[in-house]
Design a protein around this motif. Structure first.
Motif, PDB file in Angstrom:
ATOM      1  N   THR A 256       0.844  -1.178   0.098  1.00 39.85           N
ATOM      2  CA  THR A 256       0.062   0.012   0.013  1.00 39.85           C
ATOM      3  C   THR A 256       0.853   1.380   0.043  1.00 39.85           C
ATOM      4  N   LEU A 257       1.811   1.372   0.582  1.00 39.13           N
ATOM      5  CA  LEU A 257       2.860   2.563   0.897  1.00 39.13           C
ATOM      6  C   LEU A 257       3.532   2.685  -0.406  1.00 39.13           C
ATOM      7  N   ALA A 258       3.944   1.523  -1.027  1.00 38.36           N
ATOM      8  CA  ALA A 258       4.718   1.531  -2.523  1.00 38.36           C
ATOM      9  C   ALA A 258       3.627   2.158  -3.599  1.00 38.36           C
ATOM     10  N   GLN A 259       2.440   1.805  -3.402  1.00 35.41           N
ATOM     11  CA  GLN A 259       1.099   2.372  -4.486  1.00 35.41           C
ATOM     12  C   GLN A 259       1.215   3.693  -4.166  1.00 35.41           C
ATOM     13  N   ALA A 260       1.202   4.155  -2.670  1.00 41.44           N
ATOM     14  CA  ALA A 260       1.096   5.481  -2.557  1.00 41.44           C
ATOM     15  C   ALA A 260       2.187   6.457  -3.311  1.00 41.44           C
ATOM     16  N   LEU A 261       3.334   5.962  -2.915  1.00 42.08           N
ATOM     17  CA  LEU A 261       4.591   6.741  -3.504  1.00 42.08           C
ATOM     18  C   LEU A 261       4.656   6.893  -4.830  1.00 42.08           C
ATOM     19  N   ARG A 262       3.995   5.717  -5.696  1.00 40.68           N
ATOM     20  CA  ARG A 262       3.983   5.862  -7.236  1.00 40.68           C
ATOM     21  C   ARG A 262       2.830   6.443  -7.573  1.00 40.68           C
ATOM     22  N   THR A 263       1.930   6.958  -6.912  1.00 36.21           N
ATOM     23  CA  THR A 263       0.759   7.716  -7.472  1.00 36.21           C
ATOM     24  C   THR A 263       0.617   8.952  -6.726  1.00 36.21           C
ATOM     25  N   VAL A 264       1.502   9.536  -5.730  1.00 39.26           N
ATOM     26  CA  VAL A 264       1.245  10.686  -5.404  1.00 39.26           C
ATOM     27  C   VAL A 264       1.821  11.914  -6.338  1.00 39.26           C
ATOM     28  N   ARG A 265       1.331  13.000  -6.357  1.00 42.46           N
ATOM     29  CA  ARG A 265       1.536  13.784  -7.612  1.00 42.46           C
ATOM     30  C   ARG A 265       2.987  14.430  -7.161  1.00 42.46           C
ATOM     31  N   TYR A 266       3.357  15.196  -8.383  1.00 41.86           N
ATOM     32  CA  TYR A 266       4.753  16.089  -8.284  1.00 41.86           C
ATOM     33  C   TYR A 266       4.858  16.928  -6.944  1.00 41.86           C
ATOM     34  N   GLY A 267       5.862  16.743  -6.034  1.00 44.41           N
ATOM     35  CA  GLY A 267       5.951  17.705  -4.922  1.00 44.41           C
ATOM     36  C   GLY A 267       5.056  17.295  -3.719  1.00 44.41           C
ATOM     37  N   GLY A 268       4.538  16.151  -3.904  1.00 47.90           N
ATOM     38  CA  GLY A 268       3.620  15.839  -2.586  1.00 47.90           C
ATOM     39  C   GLY A 268       4.480  15.008  -1.655  1.00 47.90           C
ATOM     40  N   ALA A 269       3.428  14.750  -0.632  1.00 47.05           N
ATOM     41  CA  ALA A 269       4.006  14.178   0.495  1.00 47.05           C
ATOM     42  C   ALA A 269       3.302  12.880   0.769  1.00 47.05           C
TER      43      ALA A 269
END
Ligand SMILES: NC(=O)c1ccc[n+]([C@@H]2O[C@H](COP(=O)([O-])OP(=O)(O)OC[C@H]3O[C@@H](n4cnc5c(N)ncnc54)[C@H](OP(=O)(O)O)[C@@H]3O)[C@@H](O)[C@H]2O)c1
Length: 194
Positions: free
Chosen positions: A93-106
């Motif tokens: 889930t964390l890996a998926q979050a990282l690959r789908t958060v937008r430019y400059g997101g956290a």
């Protein structure tokens, strides 16, 4: 001739304003949904409990999605869907979050209910300037905690507290309550009255 600064974010990145909360029906997730919604964010709640959709909407989630919140098509980076993520789950889930958060997101990582591993690449960090923020409450200095608790009544929707109490138990109910926690069967928090 001076070079003008330009913004070259992809269009999808500009429009991604939602904040995703994973493990949303749990204690940390419910609190994050309520806090973010009260602060005016567009909240997307990811949950494995379809029965808790109304509960999460009541806390302020604008959209409730399942645990598979993004298609995993095998590409290293996915679509830029979120301005930020509060992740209580870890693992895939964390890996998926990282690959789908937008430019400059956290992405704020606090939990490991979905696993303690993390399989990712450096691309979210070096191509999209994404920040991965570690959260630890256990060693947070007491002065910082007191300041945050003092702030709570003005930022937390207190009217939602009752909804977040799954059950009230005495100490004799702990064993069965903990079994429910391990099965991810609890909504919000169990209140223990010693
Ligand atoms: N870093 C810190 O300071 C800190 C502080 C408190 C807690 N934590 C950690 O944060 C995590 C969440 O704590 P919590 O108190 O909210 O726990 P919780 O109340 O038990 O909630 C965890 C939620 O995670 C989801 N989940 C459970 N198993 C999953 C799985 N296999 N795959 C995907 N999602 C799953 C479920 O939500 P859905 O059914 O809605 O998907 C569940 O309700 C825990 O790992 C806890 O140890 C860390």
């Amino acid at each position: 001739m001076p070079v003008e600064a330009t913004t070259s974010y992809p269009a999808a990145a500009k429009s991604a304003t939602a904040v995703l909360v994973t493990g949303a029906s749990g204690g940390v997730g419910s609190t994050a949904v309520a806090l973010l919604a009260a602060a005016g964010y567009e909240v997307v709640a990811s949950t494995g409990k379809s029965a808790e959709r109304d509960y999460l909407s009541g806390l302020g989630a604008g959209r409730v999605v399942g645990r598979e919140f993004a298609e995993d098509d095998g590409r290293i980076l996915g679509p830029q869907l979120w301005a930020g993520v509060v992740d209580c789950v870890g693992g895939r889930t964390l890996a998926q979050a990282l690959r789908t958060v937008r430019y400059g997101g956290a992405v704020a990582a606090s939990g490991l209910t979905g696993g303690n591993d993390l399989s990712t690449t450096v691309y979210p960090f070096i191509v999209r300037a994404v920040a991965l923020l570690g959260i630890d409450t256990v060693a947070t200095p007491i002065a910082e905690r007191r300041a945050l608790w003092a702030e709570m009544p003005s930022v937390f929707p207190l009217g939602r507290c009752e909804d977040m109490v799954d059950a009230e138990i005495g100490l004799d109910g702990l064993t069965s309550a903990l079994a429910r926690v391990l099965e991810a069967g609890v909504r919000g928090r169990i209140l223990v009255r010693p």
